[in-house]
Write a protein that holds these residues in place. Structure first.
Motif, PDB file in Angstrom:
ATOM      1  N   SER A   1     -18.310  19.668 -18.615  1.00 15.41           N
ATOM      2  CA  SER A   1     -19.410  19.070 -19.379  1.00 15.41           C
ATOM      3  C   SER A   1     -19.913  17.832 -18.647  1.00 15.41           C
ATOM      4  N   GLY A   2     -18.981  17.082 -18.061  1.00 13.56           N
ATOM      5  CA  GLY A   2     -19.376  15.948 -17.232  1.00 13.56           C
ATOM      6  C   GLY A   2     -20.176  16.389 -16.015  1.00 13.56           C
ATOM      7  N   ALA A   3     -19.831  17.554 -15.461  1.00 13.13           N
ATOM      8  CA  ALA A   3     -20.560  18.088 -14.306  1.00 13.13           C
ATOM      9  C   ALA A   3     -21.998  18.441 -14.694  1.00 13.13           C
ATOM     10  N   ILE A   4     -22.181  18.929 -15.915  1.00 18.64           N
ATOM     11  CA  ILE A   4     -23.541  19.236 -16.374  1.00 18.64           C
ATOM     12  C   ILE A   4     -24.354  17.957 -16.446  1.00 18.64           C
ATOM     13  N   LEU A   5     -23.792  16.925 -17.064  1.00 20.51           N
ATOM     14  CA  LEU A   5     -24.484  15.643 -17.164  1.00 20.51           C
ATOM     15  C   LEU A   5     -24.772  15.080 -15.780  1.00 20.51           C
ATOM     16  N   GLN A   6     -23.789  15.157 -14.908  1.00 18.18           N
ATOM     17  CA  GLN A   6     -23.939  14.666 -13.532  1.00 18.18           C
ATOM     18  C   GLN A   6     -25.101  15.363 -12.840  1.00 18.18           C
ATOM     19  N   ASN A   7     -25.175  16.685 -12.960  1.00 22.64           N
ATOM     20  CA  ASN A   7     -26.259  17.434 -12.324  1.00 22.64           C
ATOM     21  C   ASN A   7     -27.618  17.081 -12.924  1.00 22.64           C
ATOM     22  N   LEU A   8     -27.678  16.954 -14.224  1.00 19.56           N
ATOM     23  CA  LEU A   8     -28.947  16.611 -14.869  1.00 19.56           C
ATOM     24  C   LEU A   8     -29.441  15.232 -14.434  1.00 19.56           C
ATOM     25  N   LEU A   9     -28.541  14.266 -14.385  1.00 25.54           N
ATOM     26  CA  LEU A   9     -28.930  12.915 -13.976  1.00 25.54           C
ATOM     27  C   LEU A   9     -29.329  12.849 -12.505  1.00 25.54           C
ATOM     28  N   ALA A  10     -28.764  13.730 -11.684  1.00 25.98           N
ATOM     29  CA  ALA A  10     -29.087  13.759 -10.255  1.00 25.98           C
ATOM     30  C   ALA A  10     -30.312  14.632  -9.966  1.00 25.98           C
TER      31      ALA A  10
ATOM     32  N   LEU B   1     -10.983  22.283 -18.997  1.00 32.98           N
ATOM     33  CA  LEU B   1     -12.071  22.528 -18.044  1.00 32.98           C
ATOM     34  C   LEU B   1     -13.440  22.409 -18.703  1.00 32.98           C
ATOM     35  N   VAL B   2     -13.556  22.842 -19.948  1.00 32.80           N
ATOM     36  CA  VAL B   2     -14.831  22.687 -20.659  1.00 32.80           C
ATOM     37  C   VAL B   2     -15.212  21.210 -20.708  1.00 32.80           C
ATOM     38  N   GLY B   3     -14.241  20.358 -21.021  1.00 40.23           N
ATOM     39  CA  GLY B   3     -14.521  18.926 -21.062  1.00 40.23           C
ATOM     40  C   GLY B   3     -14.942  18.371 -19.713  1.00 40.23           C
ATOM     41  N   ALA B   4     -14.197  18.707 -18.671  1.00 41.05           N
ATOM     42  CA  ALA B   4     -14.509  18.199 -17.333  1.00 41.05           C
ATOM     43  C   ALA B   4     -15.839  18.741 -16.825  1.00 41.05           C
TER      44      ALA B   4
ATOM     45  N   THR C   1     -11.302  15.412 -11.158  1.00 42.62           N
ATOM     46  CA  THR C   1     -10.815  16.131  -9.974  1.00 42.62           C
ATOM     47  C   THR C   1      -9.508  16.854 -10.271  1.00 42.62           C
ATOM     48  N   LEU C   2      -8.566  16.144 -10.863  1.00 42.20           N
ATOM     49  CA  LEU C   2      -7.262  16.751 -11.146  1.00 42.20           C
ATOM     50  C   LEU C   2      -7.365  17.873 -12.168  1.00 42.20           C
ATOM     51  N   ILE C   3      -8.196  17.685 -13.182  1.00 40.87           N
ATOM     52  CA  ILE C   3      -8.373  18.754 -14.171  1.00 40.87           C
ATOM     53  C   ILE C   3      -8.945  19.999 -13.504  1.00 40.87           C
ATOM     54  N   GLN C   4      -9.975  19.828 -12.704  1.00 41.31           N
ATOM     55  CA  GLN C   4     -10.616  20.986 -12.091  1.00 41.31           C
ATOM     56  C   GLN C   4      -9.730  21.627 -11.029  1.00 41.31           C
ATOM     57  N   PHE C   5      -8.872  20.858 -10.407  1.00 43.07           N
ATOM     58  CA  PHE C   5      -7.967  21.402  -9.396  1.00 43.07           C
ATOM     59  C   PHE C   5      -6.770  22.092 -10.057  1.00 43.07           C
ATOM     60  N   ILE C   6      -6.067  21.393 -10.921  1.00 44.96           N
ATOM     61  CA  ILE C   6      -4.823  21.906 -11.502  1.00 44.96           C
ATOM     62  C   ILE C   6      -5.088  22.984 -12.558  1.00 44.96           C
ATOM     63  N   CYS C   7      -6.012  22.727 -13.460  1.00 49.05           N
ATOM     64  CA  CYS C   7      -6.261  23.690 -14.545  1.00 49.05           C
ATOM     65  C   CYS C   7      -6.765  25.022 -14.012  1.00 49.05           C
ATOM     66  N   SER C   8      -7.544  24.985 -12.946  1.00 45.64           N
ATOM     67  CA  SER C   8      -8.040  26.244 -12.387  1.00 45.64           C
ATOM     68  C   SER C   8      -6.899  27.075 -11.798  1.00 45.64           C
TER      69      SER C   8
ATOM     70  N   ILE D   1     -13.622  28.248  -9.667  1.00 43.43           N
ATOM     71  CA  ILE D   1     -13.601  26.861 -10.136  1.00 43.43           C
ATOM     72  C   ILE D   1     -12.705  26.023  -9.228  1.00 43.43           C
ATOM     73  N   PHE D   2     -11.580  26.586  -8.837  1.00 45.16           N
ATOM     74  CA  PHE D   2     -10.669  25.896  -7.918  1.00 45.16           C
ATOM     75  C   PHE D   2     -11.387  25.541  -6.617  1.00 45.16           C
ATOM     76  N   TYR D   3     -12.049  26.516  -6.018  1.00 44.88           N
ATOM     77  CA  TYR D   3     -12.670  26.292  -4.715  1.00 44.88           C
ATOM     78  C   TYR D   3     -13.929  25.437  -4.803  1.00 44.88           C
ATOM     79  N   ILE D   4     -14.814  25.777  -5.712  1.00 42.66           N
ATOM     80  CA  ILE D   4     -16.110  25.098  -5.778  1.00 42.66           C
ATOM     81  C   ILE D   4     -15.996  23.705  -6.385  1.00 42.66           C
ATOM     82  N   HIS D   5     -15.186  23.555  -7.408  1.00 40.70           N
ATOM     83  CA  HIS D   5     -15.109  22.263  -8.085  1.00 40.70           C
ATOM     84  C   HIS D   5     -13.847  21.482  -7.725  1.00 40.70           C
TER      85      HIS D   5
END
Length: 153
Positions: free
Chosen positions: A106-115, A101-104, A78-85, A34-38
């Protein structure tokens, strides 16, 4: 001999060395991925945006999702995915960081679906984070160290 090996492979000991090592491997590898990819890639994009005005892909996508306050939303994700990981890797406040991370993600899921992209990876990471929220940091974590120091004899 084969029967003994089969019996051992089916045995469930949640406090045994295999489960303890598996928990450690699961938590550390998930946190690093998660740290590296997100986290890291988003942070590098944000830094390039601030320093050079380079287009920040995450910001464009958050704007496209019509989120209120897209810039602060992108920074927060960005900060959640960087620091929490990182905290998950070392097992510090594992449950809290997993829920964030689940919350952040979840936004990535929506982002991917919309894209029009597959949200499969973000879904997998959410399942991992939910699992960590339930099981915590494990025996080899800073959570366990802190818990042992706060226990009164």
């Amino acid at each position: 001999m084969l029967k003994t090996l089969l019996r051992k492979s089916l045995a469930v000991d949640p406090n045994g060395p295999a489960a303890t090592f598996g928990h450690l491997l699961f938590r550390v590898s998930a946190g690093l991925m998660i740290f590296y990819i997100h986290g890291l890639h988003k942070l590098e994009g944000w830094i390039a945006y601030v320093q050079n005005g380079t287009p920040w892909e995450l910001l464009k996508e958050v704007e496209g999702m019509h989120f209120p306050a897209p810039y602060p939303s992108a920074i927060t994700a960005t900060l959640i995915q960087f620091i929490c990981s990182i905290f998950i890797v070392v097992g510090l406040f594992t449950r809290v960081n997993a829920v964030l991370l689940v919350g952040a993600l979840s936004g990535a899921i929506l982002q991917n679906l919309l894209a029009g992209r597959s949200p499969q990876l973000a879904l997998l990471y959410i399942l991992v984070a939910i699992t960590l929220a339930f099981i915590g940091g494990g025996k080899f974590s800073l959570d366990a160290k802190l818990a042992s120091k706060t226990d009164c004899p």
